[in-house]
Scaffold this motif. Structure first.
Motif, short mmCIF file in Angstrom:
data_model
loop_
_atom_site.label_atom_id
_atom_site.label_comp_id
_atom_site.label_asym_id
_atom_site.label_seq_id
_atom_site.Cartn_x
_atom_site.Cartn_y
_atom_site.Cartn_z
N UNK A 252 45.43 23.19 51.57
CA UNK A 252 46.61 22.50 51.04
C UNK A 252 46.68 22.52 49.51
N UNK A 253 45.59 22.90 48.84
CA UNK A 253 45.60 22.87 47.38
C UNK A 253 45.86 24.24 46.75
N UNK A 254 46.05 25.25 47.57
CA UNK A 254 46.43 26.56 47.05
C UNK A 254 47.92 26.58 46.73
N UNK A 255 48.31 27.32 45.69
CA UNK A 255 47.45 28.11 44.79
C UNK A 255 46.85 27.28 43.67
N UNK A 256 45.56 27.41 43.48
CA UNK A 256 44.87 26.75 42.37
C UNK A 256 43.74 27.64 41.86
N UNK A 257 44.10 28.91 41.59
CA UNK A 257 43.10 29.92 41.23
C UNK A 257 43.00 30.19 39.73
N UNK A 258 43.71 29.40 38.92
CA UNK A 258 43.66 29.59 37.46
C UNK A 258 43.59 28.23 36.77
N UNK A 259 43.32 28.27 35.47
CA UNK A 259 43.29 27.03 34.68
C UNK A 259 44.62 26.29 34.74
N UNK A 260 45.69 27.04 34.71
CA UNK A 260 47.02 26.42 34.58
C UNK A 260 47.52 25.78 35.87
N UNK A 261 46.94 26.11 37.03
CA UNK A 261 47.40 25.45 38.26
C UNK A 261 46.28 24.65 38.93
N UNK A 262 45.33 24.16 38.09
CA UNK A 262 44.23 23.33 38.61
C UNK A 262 44.78 22.05 39.24
N UNK A 263 44.20 21.64 40.36
CA UNK A 263 44.65 20.45 41.07
C UNK A 263 43.82 19.24 40.63
N UNK A 264 44.49 18.10 40.48
CA UNK A 264 43.83 16.86 40.05
C UNK A 264 43.01 16.26 41.19
N UNK A 265 41.76 15.86 40.87
CA UNK A 265 40.92 15.17 41.85
C UNK A 265 40.44 13.87 41.21
#
Length: 392
Positions: free
Chosen positions: A281-294
């Motif tokens: 569910x957290x994709x796409x998060x493969x770069x610095x700019x689309x990092x997901x908050x935890x």
């Protein structure tokens, strides 16, 4: 004494003379035929305009002499297939190599190269009937011999139903879950396939009955004829089976070749391309700019898929000692790296803590925001099964 002279019948003498003349003439014709090559290496044939005609499938003799000798040949092909060049023997001091071309009658440069120099045996894929030309010489132009190579040029019928597909413009169109056959031939062959996907998820290609002589690998690209460059790689070369994350619906391309481009075999094998719906569910998060908050104390269900997957998360350190843990993972070893973002350039970051396997306790500055990268420890395993990640 009497001298008796026997005189033969004049007609008989004329007949004998004619027979002798006929025998001599026939012998001369046979000698001329034996000394004249009726096909194959007919000198001079050092340019494409002097190319010697060759009958497909017939063996002929060839010498590389004198030093620097090149010999051109012409073959006529009636259908799609592969022009093969083979030699039945080796000659000391000479390494035979071949290049293929078309003849351009109206151009100043008569040769239109179709395939560069390669050692014999070699082959050329041809998609349409016509006249084709090939040239043979010593590999380094420093070998010569009066000994003959016994050479044969023939046509191998097409065995790959996806050809011609050597560029994305010619890509063979596939449907998801379709089983199809393709081959890697000749050496250097590259096959392109086009596939449409319905949504974000993963494209996966698998194969069976792969001949031992080749090691297929693939890469995934997006093609836009109006862009520069036209191809955008979304996943680099990797051995089959292979999967690729796709962030949206649309048209994608898979390019296949032998892993070192130095092996080939005229034998097809079976392949299939599948679509795997998104399960992380957290994709796409493969770069610095689309990092997901935890958030601290929050458990996230994530996955490391496909091989080489990197997942970026950002968090604020709640205390000097931060514990990062993972549970319920299978077939992988989660590992993390901690980064600090450059405040003047949010697309750049520096490593604060290098790769460490989970669980891990880290010394960090309280109240400061960090980036965390999660991957498999060796990037050689992946799993579609999600596992829990937590920061405390």
């Amino acid at each position: 004494m009497f001298l008796i002279t026997l005189v033969e019948n004049p007609k008989l003498m004329i007949m004998k003379s004619l027979k002798i003349t006929l025998k001599i003439s026939l012998l001369c014709v046979l000698l001329m035929y034996a000394c004249t090559k009726q096909g194959g290496d007919q000198e001079p044939n050092n340019t494409i305009t002097e190319a010697s005609p060759v009958t497909l499938g017939e063996e002929f003799g060839l010498t590389i002499d004198p030093l620097g000798d090149v010999d051109w040949f012409k073959v006529s092909v009636k259908k799609q297939g592969y022009i093969r060049v083979q030699s039945a023997n080796k000659v000391d001091g000479v390494q035979l190599e071949v290049s293929f071309a078309k003849y351009q009658e109206w151009e100043e440069q008569k040769e239109k190269k179709l395939r560069g120099w390669r050692p014999v045996p070699d082959a050329l894929f041809v998609s349409e009937p016509g006249d084709y030309y090939l040239v043979l010489k010593d590999e380094w132009d420093d070998g010569t011999s009066k000994e003959e190579f016994m050479v044969r040029i023939d046509i191998l019928d097409e065995f790959d139903a996806t050809e011609p597909n050597n560029s994305v413009e010619e890509a063979h169109r596939l449907t998801l879950e379709e089983q199809f056959s393709a081959g890697i031939y000749p050496v250097g062959d590259m096959d392109c396939f086009e596939i449409n996907v319905p949504a974000q998820g993963y494209l996966e290609i698998v194969a069976k009955n792969i001949p031992e002589e080749v090691q297929p690998e693939v890469r995934f690209v997006i093609y836009d004829e109006w862009s520069d460059p036209q191809l955008k790689e979304i996943r680099g070369w990797g051995k089959i089976p292979q999967a690729c994350f796709v962030s949206d619906s649309g048209k994608y391309y898979i390019i296949m070749h032998d892993s070192w481009d130095d092996h080939a075999i005229a034998q097809a094998f079976d392949l299939k391309v599948s679509f795997i719906p998104e399960f992380d569910l957290f994709e796409p998060n493969n770069t610095l700019t689309n990092a997901h908050q935890i958030e601290p104390g929050e458990a996230k269900d994530i996955a490391i898929f496909p091989k080489g997957d990197l997942d970026y998360f950002k968090f604020v350190a709640p205390q000097p000692q931060v514990k990062v843990s993972a549970k319920d993972f299978e077939g992988i070893q989660p590992e993390i790296k901690i980064l600090s973002v450059d405040p003047e350039n949010p697309t750049q970051a520096v490593a604060v803590k290098e790769w460490v396997k989970l669980p891990a306790t880290l010394e960090l500055e309280p109240g400061k925001e960090y980036l965390m990268v999660v991957h498999d420890a060796w990037d050689d395993h992946a799993s579609q099964k999600t596992f829990q990640l937590k920061v405390d």
